[in-house]
Design a protein around this motif. Sequence first.
Motif, PDB file in Angstrom:
ATOM      1  N   ILE A  86     -25.202   2.129   3.188  1.00  0.00           N
ATOM      2  CA  ILE A  86     -24.511   1.341   4.214  1.00  0.00           C
ATOM      3  C   ILE A  86     -23.072   1.834   4.377  1.00  0.00           C
ATOM      4  O   ILE A  86     -22.540   1.890   5.496  1.00  0.00           O
ATOM      5  N   GLU A  87     -22.456   2.230   3.262  1.00  0.00           N
ATOM      6  CA  GLU A  87     -21.064   2.709   3.318  1.00  0.00           C
ATOM      7  C   GLU A  87     -20.932   3.979   4.156  1.00  0.00           C
ATOM      8  O   GLU A  87     -19.854   4.293   4.664  1.00  0.00           O
ATOM      9  N   ARG A  88     -22.071   4.720   4.346  1.00  0.00           N
ATOM     10  CA  ARG A  88     -22.021   5.944   5.154  1.00  0.00           C
ATOM     11  C   ARG A  88     -21.748   5.635   6.619  1.00  0.00           C
ATOM     12  O   ARG A  88     -21.306   6.513   7.376  1.00  0.00           O
ATOM     13  N   PHE A  89     -22.001   4.375   7.008  1.00  0.00           N
ATOM     14  CA  PHE A  89     -21.750   3.995   8.401  1.00  0.00           C
ATOM     15  C   PHE A  89     -20.255   3.982   8.733  1.00  0.00           C
ATOM     16  O   PHE A  89     -19.880   3.861   9.901  1.00  0.00           O
ATOM     17  N   ARG A  90     -19.402   4.089   7.712  1.00  0.00           N
ATOM     18  CA  ARG A  90     -17.959   4.160   7.963  1.00  0.00           C
ATOM     19  C   ARG A  90     -17.606   5.421   8.752  1.00  0.00           C
ATOM     20  O   ARG A  90     -16.564   5.484   9.413  1.00  0.00           O
ATOM     21  N   PHE A  91     -18.479   6.444   8.666  1.00  0.00           N
ATOM     22  CA  PHE A  91     -18.249   7.679   9.409  1.00  0.00           C
ATOM     23  C   PHE A  91     -18.730   7.571  10.853  1.00  0.00           C
ATOM     24  O   PHE A  91     -18.496   8.477  11.650  1.00  0.00           O
ATOM     25  N   LEU A  92     -19.407   6.481  11.205  1.00  0.00           N
ATOM     26  CA  LEU A  92     -19.854   6.243  12.579  1.00  0.00           C
ATOM     27  C   LEU A  92     -18.816   5.370  13.271  1.00  0.00           C
ATOM     28  O   LEU A  92     -18.932   4.148  13.322  1.00  0.00           O
ATOM     29  N   LYS A  93     -17.798   6.008  13.818  1.00  0.00           N
ATOM     30  CA  LYS A  93     -16.649   5.279  14.361  1.00  0.00           C
ATOM     31  C   LYS A  93     -16.978   4.490  15.626  1.00  0.00           C
ATOM     32  O   LYS A  93     -16.214   3.607  16.021  1.00  0.00           O
ATOM     33  N   GLU A  94     -18.110   4.770  16.275  1.00  0.00           N
ATOM     34  CA  GLU A  94     -18.494   4.043  17.491  1.00  0.00           C
ATOM     35  C   GLU A  94     -19.431   2.874  17.195  1.00  0.00           C
ATOM     36  O   GLU A  94     -19.732   2.084  18.090  1.00  0.00           O
ATOM     37  N   ILE A 120     -16.847  -3.734   4.279  1.00  0.00           N
ATOM     38  CA  ILE A 120     -16.819  -2.269   4.151  1.00  0.00           C
ATOM     39  C   ILE A 120     -16.933  -1.527   5.475  1.00  0.00           C
ATOM     40  O   ILE A 120     -16.697  -0.317   5.537  1.00  0.00           O
ATOM     41  N   LEU A 121     -17.287  -2.237   6.557  1.00  0.00           N
ATOM     42  CA  LEU A 121     -17.423  -1.581   7.861  1.00  0.00           C
ATOM     43  C   LEU A 121     -16.455  -2.213   8.853  1.00  0.00           C
ATOM     44  O   LEU A 121     -16.838  -3.075   9.651  1.00  0.00           O
ATOM     45  N   PRO A 122     -15.203  -1.804   8.836  1.00  0.00           N
ATOM     46  CA  PRO A 122     -14.189  -2.446   9.681  1.00  0.00           C
ATOM     47  C   PRO A 122     -14.403  -2.253  11.178  1.00  0.00           C
ATOM     48  O   PRO A 122     -13.895  -3.038  11.978  1.00  0.00           O
ATOM     49  N   ASP A 123     -15.164  -1.226  11.580  1.00  0.00           N
ATOM     50  CA  ASP A 123     -15.369  -0.974  13.009  1.00  0.00           C
ATOM     51  C   ASP A 123     -16.540  -1.769  13.586  1.00  0.00           C
ATOM     52  O   ASP A 123     -16.665  -1.896  14.810  1.00  0.00           O
ATOM     53  N   VAL A 124     -17.412  -2.277  12.727  1.00  0.00           N
ATOM     54  CA  VAL A 124     -18.563  -3.065  13.198  1.00  0.00           C
ATOM     55  C   VAL A 124     -18.088  -4.455  13.614  1.00  0.00           C
ATOM     56  O   VAL A 124     -17.421  -5.150  12.841  1.00  0.00           O
ATOM     57  N   LYS A 125     -18.436  -4.868  14.823  1.00  0.00           N
ATOM     58  CA  LYS A 125     -17.976  -6.155  15.365  1.00  0.00           C
ATOM     59  C   LYS A 125     -19.046  -7.245  15.313  1.00  0.00           C
ATOM     60  O   LYS A 125     -18.721  -8.435  15.307  1.00  0.00           O
TER      61      LYS A 125
END
Length: 489
Positions: A86-94, A120-125
């Motif tokens: 799941i932490e790998r999604f941090r590289f998915l900025k969109e 852990i995913l600050p870009d996910v809304k």
Amino acid sequence: MPNLTKLSLNCNKIEVIEHIDMLTALKELDLSFNYIERIENIEKLVNLEVLTLFNNLITKIENLDVLEKLVILSLGNNKITSTAGIERFRFLKELRVLNLQGNPIKGSTSFPMDLYVAAILPDVKYYEYKRITDEMRQNGQEKFYRELREIETNEEKEILERSAEAKEEFDAQRLASSFVEHLNEHQLYESLWKGDEDGHALLMIGQVATDLAEEYDHDIYDVTQEIYKFGLECFEEREKEINEFKESLEEGQTQIQKMGHNVIEEFLRQKELIFERASAVLKALELRTLRGEEEDSPESLVLLDLFDKITMEFDDTINDVWQQLMSQELHLHESIEETTVNFQRRIQEMMAKFVEQVQTYFGQLRDIAIHFSENMTEIATHYINTKTAMQDFAGVPPELLHCMEDREAILNVIAGMKDSHIQRIDEREDRLMVRSREFIENMIDELNNDELERNRAKILEINSYLELMSDSLSALQTEIREEILNEET
């Protein structure tokens, strides 16, 4: 289907994701309600924005962190038991929407997955299609403080590694395009000794031989540095020339495209006027037919003759447009061919200058190898004479023991070393020559093929468009008849 942008394969019995990696234009992919056990073979779908793998048999999150344009991801109702990946999604900025609902993560449905994602995913809304509030984000960061710190540390390390790898790859590509790869350090010198056991034995006869080898290495390095620097300079000059050539082509194509648009716009204005007149004539003919009047009546014949004249006028207009568009395309095609020939000549001149200077450098390398072998001959001969005179063969490398009895043998060893080194230098020079020649041939062939394809496509486009316009007049009569019938009913 290379242009396909949306693919729905939900509610099937698919067990493996395969045979879709060529769909690089794909933006939406729905594979929900299948029997997929693994996320795989989608790494090349780099334009994917929506991915749905809901209700499958997936046990592990993997192979998703390269989909940098992903916005919505659903992995709900699978068999994922761990937060790993799941932490790998941090590289998915969109990435803005994530669904993992219905997975036995951490072995319990009570695990606060929403807080973990928020932390852990600050870009996910949105998680599970519900907005992540600031309060959830803060509570998640407090609860998973240690996990977050570890993830951030690993991420920072990976970003640095990725940056270094990207730079290394860029530098390697740049050197390869300059034809001077493996010449920026001591690689050439090191390659001279590969497989040369007798040559290595010569370096073991004493400090004076070691010092000579170090000087040899230094001299080879100095010249390869000159080749390396000169190669990069010529590369920059070629890149500038290539970019200017491409800009010139784009400018010419844009100019012709604007001229073509003007021709089409003028044609459409004329077409509208012609179709207004044609519609009036066809409507009058259809009305006379509906009233039961004879087709060969004087009034009908006049109208038919008028329509024939309108048709001929429209055909003449289309032919005129065809002539203008084809003339523009022919001019552009000839201009591109001429520009390409001039570009080829300039690139060949630049490459000839590069090759000529590089050949001089490689000549220097051969001279250095010969000079080294001559000095090594003197050192080795003195070494053999001294050992033989004193009958002290202790410490003599096993590969050189036979030279104690046959002094000519040492000369053969050195000659073999020299031939081997010069052969390696020649091979590296030949590789550079061949690649520089192939570079020009391949580039010009590609340019000519691209232009040929562009020209053919443009001619087909012009003919298809004008054929469609010509058919539109034929279809006008049917349209008028249907319009009148609808009015009558």
